[in-house]
Design an enzyme around this catalytic site. Structure first.
Site: not given
Ligand code: GLP
Length: 227
Positions: A125, A123, A130, A64
Site C-alpha cells: 500500500h 502489503n 490498500e 492520510d
C-alpha cells in the site's frame, strides 16, 4: 549518493525535501507517516531549528489519517510532533484529509503537489491505498487490511488499531510532479521489488507508480530507481 544505512536514507530524503523547498519556497508537499520517515523528519526539524530551512510559504498535505481515533493518535498529530512544531510553517498551510470533504480540490486550489514523499506498506500500500484499490481513485475513506492494522499496532498499545482511514487516492498521489518513495529494511525488499519489477497490479498499489515520470525510489537495501 550510494545508500547503505537508514541514516543515509534519511539524509538523502531530507536533502531532497530541503532542496525542493529552497528551489520552490511556496511548494506543496505531500507527507507520509509511519516509522520510515521519522529519521528524515528528525533531520528536517534540526535543519529548521538551525534556521537552514524556511517553511513560511510551504504548504504541507498529510497523505492520510485514521478515522475515529483520539486526536493524540492521529497522523496529523504525528506530523505536528515530528515536523511541523520544529519549523516556521504557517498553521494555515497545514492540511490533512480529515479536514475537508474535497481534499483533491483543496490540493488543486493550492497549485497541486510539487513533491510527495511516500513509504510503502508491507502489503504494497501507498498512503492507505490498500491492495484492490483502483488506479482511478481520488481521496477516499477505506477499511484497513488486517496486515496494516497489525503493522501499526505499536502506535495503539493494548487498544485495537482503527479499522477505517481516509487517504489520498492513487490519482491524487500520481498528480504530484515528483514522488520520492522510501523504504528501509530487508523486510521491505520483496514488496519493493514486486512493486517496481513486477507487473502493474491492483494487488500491489505501489506498482501504479511505475508509470510516473518524476519517480525516485530510495532504499537502504540496495534497490533504487530514478525515472
Ligand atoms: C502506514 C501509512 C503509510 C506508510 C506505511 C508504512 O500504513 N499509512 O503511509 O508508508 O504505514 O509504514 P512504515 O514506514 O512504518 O513501515
Amino acid at each position: 549518493m550510494h545508500i547503505e544505512t537508514y541514516d543515509q536514507l534519511s539524509e538523502q530524503v531530507a536533502t531532497l525535501v530541503a532542496q525542493q523547498i529552497a528551489t520552490e519556497p511556496d511548494c506543496c508537499l505531500g507527507l507520509p507517516t509511519g516509522q520510515t520517515p521519522i529519521g528524515t523528519y528528525k533531520l528536517l526539524s534540526t535543519w529548521s531549528r538551525e534556521g537552514r530551512l524556511n517553511w513560511s510559504k510551504v504548504r504541507c498535505f498529510a497523505l492520510d489519517d485514521y478515522l475515529d481515533v483520539p486526536p493524540a493518535l492521529s497522523f496529523h498529530t504525528f506530523l505536528s510532533e515530528h515536523l511541523y512544531q520544529h519549523t516556521n510553517i504557517d498553521a494555515g498551510n497545514i492540511f490533512h484529509p480529515g479536514m475537508t470533504d474535497n481534499y483533491d480540490a483543496l490540493i488543486e486550489g493550492q497549485g497541486g503537489l510539487a513533491m510527495t514523499v511516500l513509504g510503502i506498506g508491507g502489503n504494497g500500500h501507498i498512503a492507505f491505498n490498500e491492495p484492490g484499490t483502483q488506479f482511478l481513485s481520488w481521496t477516499h475513506c477505506t477499511w484497513l487490511d488486517d496486515s496494516t492494522r497489525k503493522a501499526n499496532q505499536a502506535s495503539f498499545g493494548a487498544s485495537r488499531p482503527p479499522q477505517k482511514a481516509v487517504t489520498m487516492g492513487v490519482k491524487t498521489i500520481l498528480s504530484s510532479r515528483r514522488i520520492v518513495l522510501m523504504a528501509s529494511g530487508e523486510k521491505k525488499k520483496a514488496i519493493v521489488e514486486a512493486a517496481f519489477r513486477g507487473p502493474v497490479s491492483r494487488q500491489v498499489p505501489a506498482s501504479y507508480l511505475q508509470e510516473h515520470e518524476g519517480l525516485e525510489v530510495l532504499t537502504d537495501f540496495g534497490f533504487s530507481l530514478t525515472r
